[in-house]
Design an enzyme around this catalytic site. Structure first.
Site, PDB file in Angstrom:
ATOM      1  N   ARG A   1      24.792  18.394 -46.319  1.00  0.00           N
ATOM      2  CA  ARG A   1      25.446  18.972 -45.158  1.00  0.00           C
ATOM      3  C   ARG A   1      26.485  18.050 -44.545  1.00  0.00           C
ATOM      4  NH1 ARG A   1      22.231  23.380 -43.258  1.00  0.00           N
ATOM      5  NH2 ARG A   1      23.664  23.394 -41.531  1.00  0.00           N
TER       6      ARG A   1
ATOM      7  N   LYS B   1      36.420  26.144 -57.861  1.00  0.00           N
ATOM      8  CA  LYS B   1      35.365  25.223 -58.325  1.00  0.00           C
ATOM      9  C   LYS B   1      35.995  23.940 -58.846  1.00  0.00           C
ATOM     10  CE  LYS B   1      32.026  26.605 -57.058  1.00  0.00           C
ATOM     11  NZ  LYS B   1      31.971  27.963 -56.628  1.00  0.00           N
TER      12      LYS B   1
ATOM     13  N   ASN C   1      25.281  18.556 -33.809  1.00  0.00           N
ATOM     14  CA  ASN C   1      26.102  19.329 -34.743  1.00  0.00           C
ATOM     15  C   ASN C   1      26.925  20.292 -33.916  1.00  0.00           C
ATOM     16  OD1 ASN C   1      24.695  18.109 -36.768  1.00  0.00           O
ATOM     17  ND2 ASN C   1      23.571  19.938 -37.401  1.00  0.00           N
ATOM     18  N   GLY C   2      28.161  20.530 -34.327  1.00  0.00           N
ATOM     19  CA  GLY C   2      29.004  21.475 -33.599  1.00  0.00           C
ATOM     20  C   GLY C   2      30.215  20.765 -33.032  1.00  0.00           C
TER      21      GLY C   2
HETATM   22  C1  F6R Z   1      32.530  26.986 -52.885  1.00  0.00           C
HETATM   23  C2  F6R Z   1      31.781  26.986 -51.688  1.00  0.00           C
HETATM   24  C3  F6R Z   1      32.406  27.449 -50.410  1.00  0.00           C
HETATM   25  C4  F6R Z   1      31.480  28.465 -49.768  1.00  0.00           C
HETATM   26  C5  F6R Z   1      31.989  28.878 -48.381  1.00  0.00           C
HETATM   27  C6  F6R Z   1      31.102  29.938 -47.756  1.00  0.00           C
HETATM   28  O1  F6R Z   1      31.827  26.499 -53.971  1.00  0.00           O
HETATM   29  O2  F6R Z   1      30.660  26.648 -51.736  1.00  0.00           O
HETATM   30  O3  F6R Z   1      33.689  27.985 -50.565  1.00  0.00           O
HETATM   31  O4  F6R Z   1      31.413  29.573 -50.626  1.00  0.00           O
HETATM   32  O5  F6R Z   1      32.061  27.759 -47.561  1.00  0.00           O
HETATM   33  O6  F6R Z   1      29.791  29.461 -47.591  1.00  0.00           O
HETATM   34  P1  F6R Z   1      28.608  30.456 -47.293  1.00  0.00           P
HETATM   35  O7  F6R Z   1      28.431  31.287 -48.517  1.00  0.00           O
HETATM   36  O8  F6R Z   1      27.434  29.590 -47.003  1.00  0.00           O
HETATM   37  O9  F6R Z   1      29.026  31.293 -46.128  1.00  0.00           O
END
Ligand code: F6R
Length: 611
Positions: free
Chosen positions: A27, A489, A102-103
């Site tokens: 994170r 990717k 966080n934030g």
């Molecule tokens: C790409 C990637 C990011 C997430 C995006 C949305 O590999 O991981 O582009 O897809 O930050 O994240 P979620 O799906 O958690 O809302």
């Protein structure tokens, strides 16, 4: 984005905090710190770098049975020792109050000015430091009162954990727009921004609501609101398998790699109990929509960010194809800023692995505020987006820890296929076509296994691509979002510039960049556009551009000198996901050949909880 963990109980806090931080490192990983309240008061240790660096540098005597920890993804100020959390009112490592956050504090500049005018010396560049001073300067008698007063001055988002040397039995936490959970143990309690941090110790958790705070002591927790009145949030057991969080952690194996390989099993989980062979349809009970309501839908709009947006584009194509309902996808991060018209007969679909992405959450809130209907395609059970939606489809991908999304994305595709099938079957999709799709979905895990077996040949191609600074990914119609995801990717984890384009648009500009130094990865499925795609490959080859072609066995590419990756055939509606898997492997092996830290790419973090 950023991780918080806290502990209070009968054990030494520091080792538990460090273990929790290691599990949260996806994170945010630019700095880390812990603050512990023990016999000699508050002690803080923090530094730029990884949790491992913090552990190694931790003073031997760091005793205390209550503490908080943080792993940071920088928003205000660079990643250095001073900006690392916890922050205290005395600056550096001394003080009585320690805060992890966080934030983003939107009015940080004004608060910093106010504090400076009052003679406070701020030592960091962060917005978080203001919390420590506001709490320390509060005249309230209780820690709860002090924290309430502090958050009352703050505009913005926070998941906050606070300890105070004068209140050595408690952690006070607060939430507004940034997730925070309280974990219930046996005569010990935990706090965390993510279940991953504490899952080894407990799966009984309470999710704080926005505007809620909690007092956490070794004996339990109580929640309250900003007027100090009690609230009724309780803890419930979360249905997760703690061992699912262990994958790849012990032996140093890459999480992304393990998660890629897990995709056939993850898809099986997503399909379990949802396919109906007899009527050629899907059953998605969580949608909370009956057949009549499904029939009344006139438009479908997918909203997600990054890869979730690209798979949303794939999903929109599926809905149009199978259900013949107009559908499109939009970046959730842009949606609410154009004051969107919300239509009552549109089904909005929020797509998110984490269920925390703030842009997607705010889009959901915008839709709900305007009376729209929104469902979530979400992986993390009970997450903010899942809770904010009218219904949804859980992805059942299992915990996804690597920053680059793979198995969750594949399950998003599967969830879209199920949704499109169900929407199609209440409209004009024939039972025969429905059954064809049901069979194809049942075969999908085996086909994914076959694609994963192409790893060795893809690894060779990847090592060569990794030597190029820039490249194109191209595709048409259903191949275009595949190209976007492939480029994404590769950029994310190999730091090579990769641009996705519609193959048809190349000659309207980008062809000028094609040269022997700029390769193109082309998506060329066996479909109604194959011939046109092959014509474009000739145009690229004529300009000396090296080509990697992701295609189907038997597709005739003419006399072109290309490196081809043949994926197995299934039904054409499922082509996009089978064509995506080689691109995951390509990105992974490109990054690996460059010796990069694949699971923790620079500048990124797993969940983007700040705007
Ligand atoms: C790409 C990637 C990011 C997430 C995006 C949305 O590999 O991981 O582009 O897809 O930050 O994240 P979620 O799906 O958690 O809302």
């Amino acid at each position: 984005m950023c991780g918080i963990v806290g502990y209070v109980g009968s054990q030494q806090a520091a080792p538990l905090l460090l273990e929790g931080l290691a599990r949260l490192e996806h994170r945010g990983y630019d700095s880390a710190g812990v603050g512990v309240v023990g016999p000699s008061g508050l002690r803080v240790a923090k530094r730029a770098g990884r949790v491992r660096d913090l552990s190694e540098g931790l003073p031997k005597r760091f005793a205390g049975k209550l503490g908080i920890g943080h792993t940071r993804w920088a928003t205000h100020g660079p990643a250095n020792d001073v900006n690392a959390h916890p922050h205290t009112e005395a600056g550096g490592l001394a003080g009585s109050v320690a805060v992890v956050h966080n934030g983003i504090v939107d009015n940080a500049a004004a608060l910093r000015q106010r504090l400076t005018d009052a003679g406070v010396e701020l030592v960091s560049d962060t917005d978080t430091e203001v919390f420590a001073h506001l709490i320390a300067r509060s005249t309230a008698d209780t820690l709860e009162g002090k924290v309430v007063e502090a958050v009352g001055s703050v505009e913005g988002t926070y998941g906050l954990a606070v300890v105070h040397a004068d209140f050595p039995d408690r952690i006070v936490v607060a939430r507004n727009g940034s997730p925070l959970i309280v974990g219930v143990g046996e005569k010990e309690m935990f706090v965390a921004s993510d279940l991953a941090a504490i899952v080894r110790h407990t799966t009984t958790v309470a999710h704080l609501e926005d505007g809620e705070l909690a007092t956490v002591t070794a004996g339990g927790f109580t929640t309250f609101r900003q007027d100090l009145s009690r609230s009724a949030t309780t803890a419930t057991k979360v249905d997760v398998d703690p061992s699912a969080y262990e994958h790849g952690l012990e032996d140093g194996e890459s999480r992304m790699y393990a998660e890629m390989l897990e995709q056939p099993a993850a898809v099986e989980r997503a399909l379990r109990g949802r396919l109906d062979d007899r009527f050629g349809t899907a059953h998605l009970g969580g949608l909370n929509l009956d057949a009549r309501e499904l029939r009344a839908i006139r438009r479908v709009k997918m909203l997600g960010c990054g890869s979730a947006y690209y798979v949303g584009q794939m999903g929109a194509a599926l809905v149009e194809e199978l259900a013949r309902i107009p559908a499109d996808a939009e970046a959730a991060s842009e949606f609410r800023y154009r004051d969107p018209v919300i239509e009552p007969d549109t089904l909005y679909v929020a797509v998110s692995q984490s269920g925390e992405t703030i842009d997607t959450l705010l889009a959901v809130e915008e839709i709900r505020r305007k009376g729209g209907r929104v469902i979530g395609l979400v992986n993390v059970v009970g997450s903010a987006i899942a809770r904010a939606c009218d219904g949804g489809i859980y992805l059942h991908a299992g915990p996804e820890i690597a920053v680059a999304s793979t198995k969750a994305l594949t399950n998003m595709y599967v969830a879209f296929a199920l949704l499109a099938l169900q929407l199609g079957r209440v409209r004009d999709l024939s039972i025969a076509d429905g059954k064809r799709l049901v069979n194809a979905l049942q075969e999908l895990p085996a086909k994914l296994e076959q694609v994963l077996k192409l790893e060795d040949e893809i690894a060779e191609i990847a090592a060569d691509l990794a030597q190029c600074d820039s490249m194109f990914f191209v595709g048409r119609v259903r191949g275009y979002p595949v190209a976007r995801e492939g480029a994404q990717k590769l950029k994310e984890i190999s730091y090579r510039h990769a641009e996705a384009y519609q193959t048809s648009e190349l000659k309207h500009g980008p062809l000028a960049l094609i040269s022997p130094e700029v390769p193109t990865v082309a998506i060329v499925p066996d479909d109604e556009l194959t011939e046109r795609n092959v014509a474009a490959l000739h145009e690229i080859a004529a300009r000396g551009g090296p080509l990697v072609v992701v295609t189907h066995d038997g597709v005739d590419l003419g006399a072109l000198d290309v490196r081809r990756i043949d994926v197995p055939r299934l039904e054409r509606e499922l082509d996009p996901i089978l064509l995506t898997i080689p691109l995951q492997l390509l990105a992974f092996h490109a990054a690996e050949s460059l010796g990069l830290d694949i699971d923790k790419p620079r500048n990124l973090a797993k969940s983007v909880t700040v705007e």
